[in-house]
Design a protein around this motif. Structure first.
Motif, PDB file in Angstrom:
ATOM      1  N   LEU A  76       1.306  -1.392  -0.157  1.00 59.15           N
ATOM      2  CA  LEU A  76       0.218  -0.005  -0.102  1.00 59.15           C
ATOM      3  C   LEU A  76       0.646   1.195  -0.065  1.00 59.15           C
ATOM      4  O   LEU A  76       1.745   1.611   0.654  1.00 59.15           O
ATOM      5  CB  LEU A  76      -0.886  -0.268   1.085  1.00 59.15           C
ATOM      6  N   CYS A  77       0.162   2.248  -0.360  1.00 58.18           N
ATOM      7  CA  CYS A  77       1.000   3.601  -1.093  1.00 58.18           C
ATOM      8  C   CYS A  77       0.453   4.597  -1.530  1.00 58.18           C
ATOM      9  O   CYS A  77      -1.223   4.024  -1.074  1.00 58.18           O
ATOM     10  CB  CYS A  77       2.142   3.054  -2.016  1.00 58.18           C
ATOM     11  N   PRO A  78       1.193   5.967   0.069  1.00 61.62           N
ATOM     12  CA  PRO A  78       0.166   7.209  -1.112  1.00 61.62           C
ATOM     13  C   PRO A  78      -0.246   7.688  -1.743  1.00 61.62           C
ATOM     14  O   PRO A  78      -1.292   8.153  -1.773  1.00 61.62           O
ATOM     15  CB  PRO A  78       0.533   8.095   0.550  1.00 61.62           C
ATOM     16  N   THR A  79       0.755   7.131  -2.300  1.00 62.60           N
ATOM     17  CA  THR A  79       0.182   8.482  -4.342  1.00 62.60           C
ATOM     18  C   THR A  79       0.398   7.213  -4.801  1.00 62.60           C
ATOM     19  O   THR A  79       0.915   6.142  -5.011  1.00 62.60           O
ATOM     20  CB  THR A  79       1.439   9.534  -3.914  1.00 62.60           C
ATOM     21  N   ARG A  80       0.294   7.739  -6.298  1.00 59.33           N
ATOM     22  CA  ARG A  80       0.632   6.693  -7.284  1.00 59.33           C
ATOM     23  C   ARG A  80       1.499   7.518  -7.898  1.00 59.33           C
ATOM     24  O   ARG A  80       2.641   6.161  -8.058  1.00 59.33           O
ATOM     25  CB  ARG A  80      -0.342   8.156  -8.388  1.00 59.33           C
ATOM     26  N   ALA A 114       4.028   4.796  -5.568  1.00 59.19           N
ATOM     27  CA  ALA A 114       3.411   2.943  -6.209  1.00 59.19           C
ATOM     28  C   ALA A 114       3.749   2.203  -7.166  1.00 59.19           C
ATOM     29  O   ALA A 114       4.488   1.716  -7.601  1.00 59.19           O
ATOM     30  CB  ALA A 114       1.840   3.036  -6.398  1.00 59.19           C
ATOM     31  N   ILE A 136      -3.377   1.909  -9.208  1.00 52.79           N
ATOM     32  CA  ILE A 136      -3.814   3.050  -9.061  1.00 52.79           C
ATOM     33  C   ILE A 136      -4.774   4.061 -10.014  1.00 52.79           C
ATOM     34  O   ILE A 136      -5.200   3.506 -10.751  1.00 52.79           O
ATOM     35  CB  ILE A 136      -2.279   4.162  -9.697  1.00 52.79           C
ATOM     36  N   THR A 159      -2.834   2.098  -4.341  1.00 52.02           N
ATOM     37  CA  THR A 159      -3.475   3.232  -3.397  1.00 52.02           C
ATOM     38  C   THR A 159      -4.567   2.787  -3.018  1.00 52.02           C
ATOM     39  O   THR A 159      -4.614   1.511  -3.483  1.00 52.02           O
ATOM     40  CB  THR A 159      -3.344   4.088  -4.523  1.00 52.02           C
ATOM     41  N   MET A 197      -0.090   7.920   5.169  1.00 52.53           N
ATOM     42  CA  MET A 197      -1.458   7.590   4.728  1.00 52.53           C
ATOM     43  C   MET A 197      -2.646   8.726   6.156  1.00 52.53           C
ATOM     44  O   MET A 197      -3.679   8.744   5.373  1.00 52.53           O
ATOM     45  CB  MET A 197      -1.703   5.960   5.163  1.00 52.53           C
TER      46      MET A 197
END
Length: 521
Positions: A79-83, A86, A108, A130, A159
């Motif tokens: 899981l990543c906060p931004t495109r 990611a 994304i 995301t 996050m």
């Protein structure tokens, strides 16, 4: 110092690392990889730019080398906060896993659901997403999370800032209890600590540097500056930014300019481009293809200045950035750590300059309290002490409507007339009498006779009032220094000399009688 060969990684992974040009792990990689290979939960805390992405990518590839994914049931989740972050993680998997046949999918926003569904239907070993897009696929019935073996949360504090914590809690509850969880971030706020205590099982805490510290190889400076006025603050601040860029000279090879608001990102980028700087914006409202194309151009040194919001401050791996400019002092102190962490990476030197207006001092104090360091104050460049737009010159010319003309009251207060008033009076004195229409010529003898009868009284009044056509009260007025107020003088139109007729009484006899009766009563 430990080598990657001593970390018990898969030989194919080690070969890919060597081909990427690395041989010695960073402290966070050296301490986290052995615990991750032992299937333990890991809570990694390290300042940005220390290699946290590889710290979970390398052991994941080694663990997932054996086994096979089933349709719609990914084996691991990142899981990543931004495109952008990611997409960067996906690039790391491609680099270090090129000798493995692991399948991967990137979920994304800005990409067609249909294309992503095709990848998920085939079965993926590594799912990078995301939170929002992941839950969209889950709610559409296209994805199941019951087969997750390893779950990674990258940039956990980001996050929290972006409001993803409820989504993260929901995703955790959808995954198996037996999963392995890896948490990585540069800072660890209390809310994230609560989350880790709830969903991690006896995690190994790895803290290679004090929380919220900045790199020692980053030169930090603050330019304290005050605008000439509130209206000119924005334009003068952009002028100051350009002056600082010019002052760095050849030392500045490329730079990232951070703004607090997306609207400012566009304005600053447009301003820099207008003045001949190679600059482009990047923020969350831009199309995903545009954002990726801008980042690729910046990485390839085709773009010199990247103007960004905080979406580009978290976890983006741009190896060589010489300067970071904080056009706005970040409101959240942790964002300062992430912003300046874009420079000074991999042991290189970097410069971080922050523009600080008087109302932003409170944010700067919180930053210094967080990093426990007093940032050096530097005066602005000599030619930028008063940058900004010059005041507009006073309009000139008789035909310019904006040209300022003295008001009538000002002429009285100053005891003098304007040039325009004197010219009008002179023209009226020299102008010949205009011809009158035939209808007015018939009554001319009678009017002249009435004017001659009233002339002595009018002349006397004009002499008393200084030549003006005013009543006795107006004649007594002056401009404060004893000089009478000037009027039309002897050049008075004839019709103004005609006396007013007396008005006849409109009262009726009946009303007079009523009034007399009331008076008698």
């Amino acid at each position: 110092m430990t080598s990657f060969s001593e970390l018990n990684l898969d030989p194919k992974v080690y070969q890919a690392i060597l081909e990427a040009g690395y041989d010695t792990p960073t402290p966070i990689q050296e301490q986290a990889i052995p615990h991750a290979l032992m299937a333990k939960d890991v809570l990694g805390i390290a300042q940005t730019g220390t290699g946290k992405t590889a710290a979970f990518t390398l052991p994941m590839i080694t663990i997932l080398a054996q086994g096979r994914a089933r349709a719609r049931m990914p084996r691991s989740l990142v899981l990543c906060p931004t495109r952008e972050l990611a997409a960067q993680v996906a690039e790391n998997f491609e680099i270090y896993g090129k000798y493995h046949k692991l399948t991967m999918a990137l979920l994304i926003g800005g990409v067609s659901f249909k294309d992503q569904d095709k990848l998920i239907d085939r079965g993926v070993d590594v799912l990078i997403a995301t939170p929002g897009r992941l839950l969209d696929h889950f709610e559409r019935g296209k994805l199941m999370l019951t087969g997750i073996e390893i779950m990674v949360v990258d940039e956990a504090d980001r996050m929290l800032d972006m409001g993803f914590i409820p989504d993260i809690e929901r995703i955790f509850k959808l995954t198996p209890f037996t999963r392995q969880t890896l948490f990585f971030s540069a800072t660890m706020p209390p809310e994230i600590t609560r989350l880790t205590q709830e969903f991690l099982h006896n995690p190994v805490r790895i803290e290679v540097a004090r929380q919220a510290t900045t790199g020692e190889n980053i030169s930090q400076r603050v330019i304290e500056w005050k605008a000439s006025s509130k209206e000119a603050a924005d334009s003068e601040k952009r002028d100051l930014l350009r002056a600082l860029i010019d002052a760095e000279g050849e030392k500045l090879t490329n730079a990232i300019v951070f703004c607090n608001r997306k609207s400012n990102v566009d304005i600053v980028a447009k301003s820099l481009s207008k003045h001949g700087y190679n600059a482009a914006p990047i923020h969350g409202d831009l199309d995903q293809k545009v954002r990726m194309r801008t980042l690729d151009a910046f990485r390839a040194n085709e773009l010199r200045i990247l103007v960004a919001s905080d979406v580009a401050a978290r976890g983006l791996d741009i190896p060589i950035v010489s300067h970071v400019f904080n056009f706005d002092v970040p409101i959240h102190s942790e964002d300062y750590v992430h912003r300046i962490g874009r420079t000074g990476r991999a042991g290189r030197a970097g410069d971080a300059l922050t523009l600080c207006l008087p109302h932003e001092t409170k944010y700067l104090d919180k930053i210094e309290e967080l990093i426990e360091t007093k940032i050096d104050r530097t005066p602005p460049p000599a030619d930028a002490v008063r940058v900004g737009r010059k005041p507009r010159p006073e309009p000139r010319g008789e035909n310019n409507r904006r040209a300022r003309r003295p008001r009538r009251d000002e002429s009285r207060r100053n005891g003098s007339e304007t040039e325009e008033a004197r010219s009008v009076e002179a023209e009226s004195a020299a102008a010949p009498a205009t011809e009158q229409p035939p209808a007015a010529q018939k009554n001319e003898p009678k009017r002249e006779q009435q004017a001659e009868q009233a002339a002595p009284k009018q002349n006397q009044r004009r002499r008393e009032s200084g030549g003006g056509l005013r009543n006795s009260n107006a004649a007594q007025r002056n401009n404060g220094d004893g000089a009478p107020v000037k009027g039309l003088g002897d050049h008075m139109p004839a019709f103004m000399s005609i006396p007013l007729p007396k008005l006849k009484s409109t009262r009726t006899k009946s009303s007079d009688k009523t009034n007399n009766d009331e008076a008698a009563a």
